[in-house]
Design a protein around this motif. Structure first.
Motif, PDB file in Angstrom:
ATOM      1  N   LEU A 209       0.732  -1.281   0.115  1.00 28.21           N
ATOM      2  CA  LEU A 209      -0.141   0.213  -0.016  1.00 28.21           C
ATOM      3  C   LEU A 209       0.895   1.446  -0.038  1.00 28.21           C
ATOM      4  O   LEU A 209       1.698   1.144   0.942  1.00 28.21           O
ATOM      5  CB  LEU A 209      -0.902   0.006   1.248  1.00 28.21           C
ATOM      6  N   THR A 210       0.510   2.099  -0.976  1.00 28.42           N
ATOM      7  CA  THR A 210       1.524   3.336  -0.923  1.00 28.42           C
ATOM      8  C   THR A 210       0.334   4.480  -0.526  1.00 28.42           C
ATOM      9  O   THR A 210      -0.780   4.473  -1.132  1.00 28.42           O
ATOM     10  CB  THR A 210       1.926   3.592  -2.271  1.00 28.42           C
ATOM     11  N   VAL A 211       0.604   5.348   0.268  1.00 22.49           N
ATOM     12  CA  VAL A 211      -0.171   6.582   0.625  1.00 22.49           C
ATOM     13  C   VAL A 211       0.683   7.909   0.409  1.00 22.49           C
ATOM     14  O   VAL A 211       1.571   8.251   1.218  1.00 22.49           O
ATOM     15  CB  VAL A 211      -0.673   6.449   2.224  1.00 22.49           C
ATOM     16  N   MET A 212       0.085   8.745  -0.166  1.00 30.75           N
ATOM     17  CA  MET A 212       0.647  10.008  -0.356  1.00 30.75           C
ATOM     18  C   MET A 212      -0.477  11.119   0.074  1.00 30.75           C
ATOM     19  O   MET A 212      -1.606  10.657   0.461  1.00 30.75           O
ATOM     20  CB  MET A 212       1.170  10.225  -1.868  1.00 30.75           C
ATOM     21  N   THR A 213      -0.081  12.477  -0.105  1.00 29.03           N
ATOM     22  CA  THR A 213      -1.107  13.351   0.691  1.00 29.03           C
ATOM     23  C   THR A 213      -2.322  13.284  -0.253  1.00 29.03           C
ATOM     24  O   THR A 213      -3.330  13.707   0.449  1.00 29.03           O
ATOM     25  CB  THR A 213      -0.419  14.819   0.586  1.00 29.03           C
ATOM     26  N   LYS A 214      -2.254  13.094  -1.519  1.00 26.75           N
ATOM     27  CA  LYS A 214      -3.452  13.271  -2.325  1.00 26.75           C
ATOM     28  C   LYS A 214      -3.955  11.879  -3.092  1.00 26.75           C
ATOM     29  O   LYS A 214      -4.828  11.896  -3.683  1.00 26.75           O
ATOM     30  CB  LYS A 214      -3.010  14.245  -3.630  1.00 26.75           C
ATOM     31  N   GLN A 215      -3.159  11.117  -3.227  1.00 24.56           N
ATOM     32  CA  GLN A 215      -3.601   9.892  -3.491  1.00 24.56           C
ATOM     33  C   GLN A 215      -3.187   8.478  -3.006  1.00 24.56           C
ATOM     34  O   GLN A 215      -1.954   8.658  -2.060  1.00 24.56           O
ATOM     35  CB  GLN A 215      -3.028   9.660  -5.154  1.00 24.56           C
ATOM     36  N   SER A 216      -3.570   7.547  -3.144  1.00 27.76           N
ATOM     37  CA  SER A 216      -3.021   6.097  -2.496  1.00 27.76           C
ATOM     38  C   SER A 216      -3.405   4.924  -3.570  1.00 27.76           C
ATOM     39  O   SER A 216      -4.495   5.009  -4.459  1.00 27.76           O
ATOM     40  CB  SER A 216      -3.967   5.948  -1.201  1.00 27.76           C
ATOM     41  N   SER A 217      -2.713   3.874  -3.383  1.00 31.81           N
ATOM     42  CA  SER A 217      -2.957   2.861  -4.213  1.00 31.81           C
ATOM     43  C   SER A 217      -2.620   1.355  -3.484  1.00 31.81           C
ATOM     44  O   SER A 217      -1.480   1.409  -2.646  1.00 31.81           O
ATOM     45  CB  SER A 217      -2.088   2.862  -5.459  1.00 31.81           C
ATOM     46  N   VAL A 218      -3.309   0.209  -3.806  1.00 29.98           N
ATOM     47  CA  VAL A 218      -2.958  -0.970  -3.259  1.00 29.98           C
ATOM     48  C   VAL A 218      -2.721  -1.937  -4.372  1.00 29.98           C
ATOM     49  O   VAL A 218      -3.346  -1.789  -5.320  1.00 29.98           O
ATOM     50  CB  VAL A 218      -4.101  -1.449  -2.579  1.00 29.98           C
ATOM     51  N   ARG A 219      -1.457  -2.530  -4.468  1.00 29.33           N
ATOM     52  CA  ARG A 219      -1.423  -3.494  -5.549  1.00 29.33           C
ATOM     53  C   ARG A 219      -0.684  -4.692  -4.858  1.00 29.33           C
ATOM     54  O   ARG A 219      -0.022  -4.762  -3.802  1.00 29.33           O
ATOM     55  CB  ARG A 219      -0.479  -3.019  -6.340  1.00 29.33           C
ATOM     56  N   PRO A 220      -0.817  -6.072  -5.594  1.00 26.47           N
ATOM     57  CA  PRO A 220      -0.195  -7.123  -5.331  1.00 26.47           C
ATOM     58  C   PRO A 220       1.202  -7.074  -5.635  1.00 26.47           C
ATOM     59  O   PRO A 220       1.400  -6.614  -6.930  1.00 26.47           O
ATOM     60  CB  PRO A 220      -1.260  -8.267  -5.931  1.00 26.47           C
ATOM     61  N   TYR A 221       1.870  -7.543  -4.907  1.00 24.59           N
ATOM     62  CA  TYR A 221       3.326  -7.726  -5.606  1.00 24.59           C
ATOM     63  C   TYR A 221       3.798  -9.081  -5.752  1.00 24.59           C
ATOM     64  O   TYR A 221       4.960  -9.441  -6.285  1.00 24.59           O
ATOM     65  CB  TYR A 221       4.220  -7.157  -4.346  1.00 24.59           C
ATOM     66  N   PHE A 222       3.034 -10.243  -5.428  1.00 23.68           N
ATOM     67  CA  PHE A 222       3.466 -11.563  -5.884  1.00 23.68           C
ATOM     68  C   PHE A 222       1.866 -12.340  -6.020  1.00 23.68           C
ATOM     69  O   PHE A 222       1.043 -12.298  -5.396  1.00 23.68           O
ATOM     70  CB  PHE A 222       4.211 -12.163  -4.562  1.00 23.68           C
ATOM     71  N   GLN A 223       1.947 -13.258  -6.950  1.00 24.93           N
ATOM     72  CA  GLN A 223       1.054 -14.057  -7.310  1.00 24.93           C
ATOM     73  C   GLN A 223       1.511 -15.587  -7.433  1.00 24.93           C
ATOM     74  O   GLN A 223       2.648 -15.549  -8.071  1.00 24.93           O
ATOM     75  CB  GLN A 223       0.054 -13.662  -8.362  1.00 24.93           C
ATOM     76  N   PHE A 224       1.034 -16.730  -7.163  1.00 30.18           N
ATOM     77  CA  PHE A 224       1.427 -17.943  -7.407  1.00 30.18           C
ATOM     78  C   PHE A 224       0.844 -18.279  -8.892  1.00 30.18           C
ATOM     79  O   PHE A 224      -0.027 -17.563  -9.167  1.00 30.18           O
ATOM     80  CB  PHE A 224       0.781 -19.113  -6.541  1.00 30.18           C
ATOM     81  N   SER A 225       1.717 -19.166  -9.494  1.00 33.72           N
ATOM     82  CA  SER A 225       1.687 -19.727 -10.889  1.00 33.72           C
ATOM     83  C   SER A 225       1.084 -21.020 -10.794  1.00 33.72           C
ATOM     84  O   SER A 225       1.502 -21.640  -9.852  1.00 33.72           O
ATOM     85  CB  SER A 225       2.689 -19.493 -11.841  1.00 33.72           C
ATOM     86  N   THR A 226      -0.187 -21.360 -11.428  1.00 35.98           N
ATOM     87  CA  THR A 226      -0.763 -22.586 -11.419  1.00 35.98           C
ATOM     88  C   THR A 226       0.174 -23.495 -12.584  1.00 35.98           C
ATOM     89  O   THR A 226       0.051 -24.849 -12.647  1.00 35.98           O
ATOM     90  CB  THR A 226      -2.138 -22.629 -12.270  1.00 35.98           C
ATOM     91  N   GLU A 227       1.011 -23.120 -13.200  1.00 35.33           N
ATOM     92  CA  GLU A 227       1.738 -23.870 -14.322  1.00 35.33           C
ATOM     93  C   GLU A 227       2.854 -24.835 -13.835  1.00 35.33           C
ATOM     94  O   GLU A 227       3.650 -24.400 -12.693  1.00 35.33           O
ATOM     95  CB  GLU A 227       2.465 -23.042 -15.209  1.00 35.33           C
ATOM     96  N   ASN A 228       2.863 -26.119 -14.190  1.00 37.46           N
ATOM     97  CA  ASN A 228       4.029 -27.038 -13.693  1.00 37.46           C
ATOM     98  C   ASN A 228       5.257 -26.704 -14.551  1.00 37.46           C
ATOM     99  O   ASN A 228       5.271 -27.363 -15.789  1.00 37.46           O
ATOM    100  CB  ASN A 228       3.355 -28.485 -14.005  1.00 37.46           C
ATOM    101  N   THR A 229       5.881 -25.860 -14.163  1.00 33.56           N
ATOM    102  CA  THR A 229       7.043 -25.250 -14.929  1.00 33.56           C
ATOM    103  C   THR A 229       8.555 -26.012 -14.761  1.00 33.56           C
ATOM    104  O   THR A 229       9.351 -25.993 -15.702  1.00 33.56           O
ATOM    105  CB  THR A 229       7.229 -23.906 -14.770  1.00 33.56           C
TER     106      THR A 229
END
Length: 625
Positions: A209-229
């Protein structure tokens, strides 16, 4: 643990003095104790950090860290497990290797900015104030081991490691959500992001989560993969790769300057953790204690097998706690002061006997096998359906157990069962349909909040999925996994204990998902990859136990009536009276008082569960609202 405030509007009321007062007067440590509680603040930001000493590195933590050169301040509740890797990437001098974990987080942010989360492995929540950029950056670990609650408005951002902090601060309107209460009554309240209060949110696992005085945002930084790689030469190489990572994930979690505790049920998950912990500790007979409940007749046999094979000298075995009504109310009150709202997973207070004994022994680490069933030791029966859907019929035939003829019959049955798309798992559909009729929420609210269809959706279970990885990531990686850790982490912390969950290490899960499914189930043997990996360490009786069955529950000789902690309908909180069918509750209360210990039925179990949920809600609403 961490708490703090960031002012977005310079004209907004500040709560810095109150936050600092909570820290300096010990009101935060009254809830959850700490060896150090200190703060840092400027005209815009206030940070408080509570530190419980556990490792040698943690003893160098003195509170929030401020770097005068970069104008960065970090506050963290963290255990970083890849310190050596980070030290190499950051080119850290050997003299700095014993620095605390928040210092590694700060150095990672200085090197990579917000992408620092891509390099961190461990259990953590942290907040960084970047004064030059005028922003706050927050992150929570991959699996959500450590909770992070926050309030975000145009005027301010306030965060804390438990929601009880917001009750103390009174910085925003804490009005309970009626939908959350209805969800709680029907077992639907667990969430990655929502709390009982619309004004308070949780940061989801693997999110920043990034919070600034006028804006903010939430983002995923990681997701698992379903692929058998992962592509290796043969099964032995897959087993070796998995074993190497399994050992690393357990070994990095047994570092402590204090004694170590490990939950031990006799099942494959907790037995794996306990056996490997004993192997990695220099003096396991002195350093390692096991904690066990025995409710079923076969549990002692498997617990004893692990203790004997690992030569554990200290195993603490408990029967399930049967609290008197006043004791139950006292425990609920204590937990509400810690959580700030009702417990959502029973193990939070259910393991209180472990925590109390561990605290007496000055144990500061408690290992758990939780998460194995959801990921690396899942039964993996869906592998057979996966082979069918991918048209790998010969492999399917070879994977089922039996002689040539019975394997053919079983293969044909699997094909027939998967030919038409299934919506529900029949066994689960029957169970959930039967349970639904005992729920207490009025029909009006059932319809308004769509409770019944959401509840029965649980009966889908594995039916809609065609691969093991899809099922794992879309069904088993669910809020109940992190909710259990949130509740247990906070409850254990109130006893100076840090919970650690090796089977939920992101590196181990990532590797497991990348390995071909056929390595995880074959010839009717589930958990095959894990069993082969632990074969030389975990007693064969446990490692190759064909099922999870632990025999019948002990038959109690006590024929007296169950004495549940009953709800006084006349003292039911108005918000509950509005939501529930009071006449139905009266009937269930009457039936509960006639339930004998030796004759608990499905109906009486559901009634007692409803009463317990109402008790938590009623105590919470009266205490805070």
């Amino acid at each position: 643990m961490i708490f703090g405030e960031f002012i977005r509007d310079p004209h907004a009321q500040r709560y810095s003095e109150q936050i600092i007062e909570l820290s300096t007067q010990g009101r935060l440590t009254e809830i959850i104790p700490a060896d150090v509680c200190s703060h840092w603040h400027d005209e815009q930001t206030t940070f408080v950090q509570q530190t419980l000493f556990n490792t040698a590195q943690s003893k160098t933590e003195n509170g929030p860290i401020y770097d005068s050169e970069t104008k960065l301040t970090v506050v963290a509740w963290a255990r970083i497990d890849n310190r050596d890797e980070l030290a190499e990437l950051l080119k850290i001098d050997l003299d700095d290797v014993l620095r605390c974990d928040p210092w590694f987080i700060l150095k990672s942010y200085q090197q990579w900015g917000e992408q620092c989360v891509d390099y961190l492995i461990g259990d953590f929540v942290f907040v960084i104030f970047d004064r030059r950029a005028q922003k706050i950056f927050c992150a929570r670990d991959h699996m959500g081991v450590r909770p992070f609650y926050y309030h975000l408005s145009e005027k301010r951002f306030i965060f804390g490691s438990h929601l009880a902090f917001f009750h103390q601060l009174e910085c925003c309107e804490l009005k309970p959500s009626s939908q959350w209460i209805a969800d709680y009554l029907t077992g639907l309240s667990m969430s990655f992001t929502e709390t009982p209060y619309p004004a308070i949110a949780k940061l989801a696992p693997a999110h920043c989560l990034t919070v600034m005085t006028k804006q903010s945002s939430v983002r995923p930084y990681f997701q698992f993969s379903t692929e058998n790689t992962l592509k290796l030469n043969d099964s032995r190489e897959y087993v070796d790769a998995y074993r190497e990572q399994l050992e690393a994930t357990i070994q990095c979690r047994v570092h402590s300057d204090y004694l170590i505790g490990s939950e031990l049920s006799g099942g494959i998950d907790s037995s794996t953790i306990t056996a490997y912990a004993a192997q990695f500790l220099a003096k396991p007979q002195q350093q390692l204690h096991a904690f066990a409940f025995t409710s079923c007749e076969l549990e002692p046999e498997y617990i004893h097998a692990i203790c004997q094979s690992t030569k554990l000298a200290s195993t603490h075995v408990f029967t399930r706690a049967n609290y008197e009504p006043d004791q139950r109310l006292e425990l609920i009150t204590k937990a509400l002061d810690i959580f700030g709202y009702p417990q959502e997973h029973g193990n939070g207070t259910g393991h209180e006997p472990f925590y109390q004994m561990a605290e007496q022994l000055n144990i500061r680490t408690l290992l758990s096998g939780h998460g194995g069933d959801e990921f690396v030791t899942a039964s993996a029966g869906l592998v057979l359906a996966e082979l069918y859907h991918e048209g790998r019929y010969l492999e399917l035939y070879n994977a089922v157990k039996g002689n040539a003829f019975t394997r053919l019959l079983r293969t044909l049955k699997i094909i027939a069962n998967n030919y038409n798309n299934k919506t529900y798992n029949k066994r689960f559909q029957t169970a959930f349909s039967q349970r639904w009729r005992y729920q207490l929420v009025k029909q009006h609210w059932v319809e308004q909040y769509d409770l019944q269809s959401r509840y029965l959706k649980n009966a889908e279970y594995d039916a809609p999925y065609k691969t093991l990885n899809d099922f794992t990531l879309q069904n088993r990686w669910a809020p109940f996994v992190s909710t259990r850790m949130e509740n247990c982490t906070l409850m254990a912390a109130s006893h100076n204990i840090e919970y650690r969950w090796p089977l939920l290490d992101v590196r181990l899960i990532k590797l497991f998902l990348s390995i071909p499914s056929i390595e995880k189930y074959n010839h009717g043997v589930s958990r095959l990859l894990h069993r082969r990996a632990i074969n030389d360490v975990v007693h064969h009786k446990v490692a190759w136990k064909p099922s999870k069955d632990m025999g019948p529950v002990y038959k109690l000789q006590d024929k007296s009536e169950v004495k549940p902690c009953l709800i006084n309908i006349e003292k039911l909180h108005p918000q509950l009276s509005e939501l529930i069918d009071v006449q139905k509750l009266r009937k269930q209360l009457s039936q509960s008082t006639q339930t004998h210990r030796s004759a608990v039925t499905n109906a009486s179990f559901q009634n007692l569960k409803n009463i317990n949920n109402l008790l938590w809600l009623n105590q919470w609403l009266h205490r805070y609202h």
